[in-house]
Design an enzyme around this catalytic site. Structure first.
Site, PDB file in Angstrom:
ATOM      1  CB  SER A 179      -2.867  -9.744   2.556  1.00 12.47           C
ATOM      2  OG  SER A 179      -3.858  -8.704   3.173  1.00 12.47           O
TER       3      SER A 179
ATOM      4  CE  LYS B  20      -4.119  -1.529   0.101  1.00 19.24           C
ATOM      5  NZ  LYS B  20      -5.069  -1.546  -0.841  1.00 19.24           N
TER       6      LYS B  20
END
Length: 367
Positions: free
Chosen positions: A293, A70
């Site tokens: 994730s 991110k």
């Protein structure tokens, strides 16, 4: 309400989203940096073939100062907003995040001296909240989920109300911001392409869709015969599957998100959270502590490869979006795992057989 928008369209790539951002291959030299975002790509890959028996490489995206993939989108969105004149001296950045995006934006905001408010929910890891606050961010936790669209919609409603209260608040809107996928089109995918010129399959976890869409567009426009396989969570509605409870932050969404275009993908694999946990724990037993994730991506990639590459002939890369230190209170906590998934979830996954569930298969792309 100040909401950042961009003039870029899906097909508008007349120039780089941010010319100042580059990820050069330094030939092994250790760089000297002056700001967190100077280290955007560590170029670290993990060859998993030695213990999973598959020609699968992990591209580790956690070796930056925000600890996840991110960071790329955070850098790109802030730079693009600045380029378009949306950042003023009194601007306060606002974003909805279940964790990694919040840390990434908090890191850049701290470096730049920009106030930042993160709207999150109870699924956010305690360590992540502490980290954002350590970086100077204000963290607000939405306690009640939207009755129909879950915590994500509740966070979005809170962002909208906050921005409506003061023009100084600027919502970068990672869920619809073109910079979110453009940065992967311009950096992530080309780097993978250079490293693996004969790549057959790329596995990408899907949250906002930025990474998957940027990589898919790059390989499609380059006319590379690379299959893009998205990894989603059981309970996510991103590709039309039924909504369900999800406890881990990261992959998946409780509302349909505008960046995601299923037609750009070749396949989608859904992974149950219990299998993400077990694959995280399996990697930890080999010295690699990864995030939830990343466990989902590994579980989904192995499931797809077992079904579609029985001869083990394909060259494949999976993007590992995060590291595991922020998951010590859930994924790696025996009491938490037992309480939410049962005692069987404490057993690390075996790399034989498969447990992921494939609900949806995209139509084969046309060149």
């Amino acid at each position: 309400m100040a909401t950042w928008t961009s003039s870029a369209r899906s097909g508008d790539r007349s120039g780089p989203i941010i010319s100042s951002i580059s990820c050069p291959d330094r030939g092994g030299a250790i760089p000297t940096i002056t700001a967190p975002h100077d280290l955007l790509d560590s170029h670290v890959y993990l060859d998993l073939s030695g213990f999973i028996g598959r020609n699968l490489q992990f591209k580790y995206e956690g070796f930056n100062f925000a600890g996840s993939i991110k960071f790329r989108a955070a850098v790109a969105m802030i730079a693009a907003a600045e380029k378009e004149g949306s950042l003023g001296p009194d601007t306060v950045l606002v974003e909805s995040s279940s964790g990694n995006s919040g840390v990434a934006l908090a890191t850049i905001a701290a470096s730049r001296g920009i106030p930042f408010i993160c709207i999150t929910d109870p699924r956010c890891n305690p360590a992540t909240i502490k980290l954002m606050r350590a970086l100077g961010a204000e963290v607000r936790v939405v306690d009640e989920a939207h009755p129909e669209a879950g915590y994500l919609q509740a966070r979005l409603d809170a962002v909208a109300a906050l921005c409506a209260s003061d023009d100084r608040y600027l919502w970068l809107n990672q869920y619809a911001n073109p910079a979110n996928w453009l940065i992967h089109y311009e950096t992530t995918a080309p780097e993978i392409s250079r490293r693996y010129p004969r790549l057959d399959v790329l596995f990408v976890g899907v949250g906002t869709g930025g990474t998957a869409m940027g990589c898919a567009r790059y390989f499609r426009e380059a006319r590379r015969p690379v299959r893009i396989v998205a990894i989603d969570a059981v309970g996510s509605v991103s590709f039309g599957a039924p909504a369900g409870q999800r406890l881990l932050p990261g992959i998946g969404a409780s509302v349909a998100l505008p960046l995601i275009e299923p037609s750009l993908l070749d396949d989608v694999v859904y992974v149950a959270e219990v299998d993400a946990v077990r694959h995280c724990r399996a990697l930890a037993r080999r010295g690699f502590v990864v995030g939830g994730s990343t466990g989902s991506v590994l579980a989904g990639a192995l499931d797809w490869l077992r079904r579609n590459d029985p001869g083990n002939k394909l060259t494949s890369v999976a993007i590992a979006p995060d590291l595991g230190e922020r998951y010590l209170d859930n994924v790696y906590d025996d009491h938490w795992v037992r309480a939410h998934y049962g005692s069987a979830a404490l057993e690390p996954a075996s790399f034989e057989g498969g447990t992921a569930i494939r609900y949806w298969h995209a139509r084969k792309r046309t060149p």
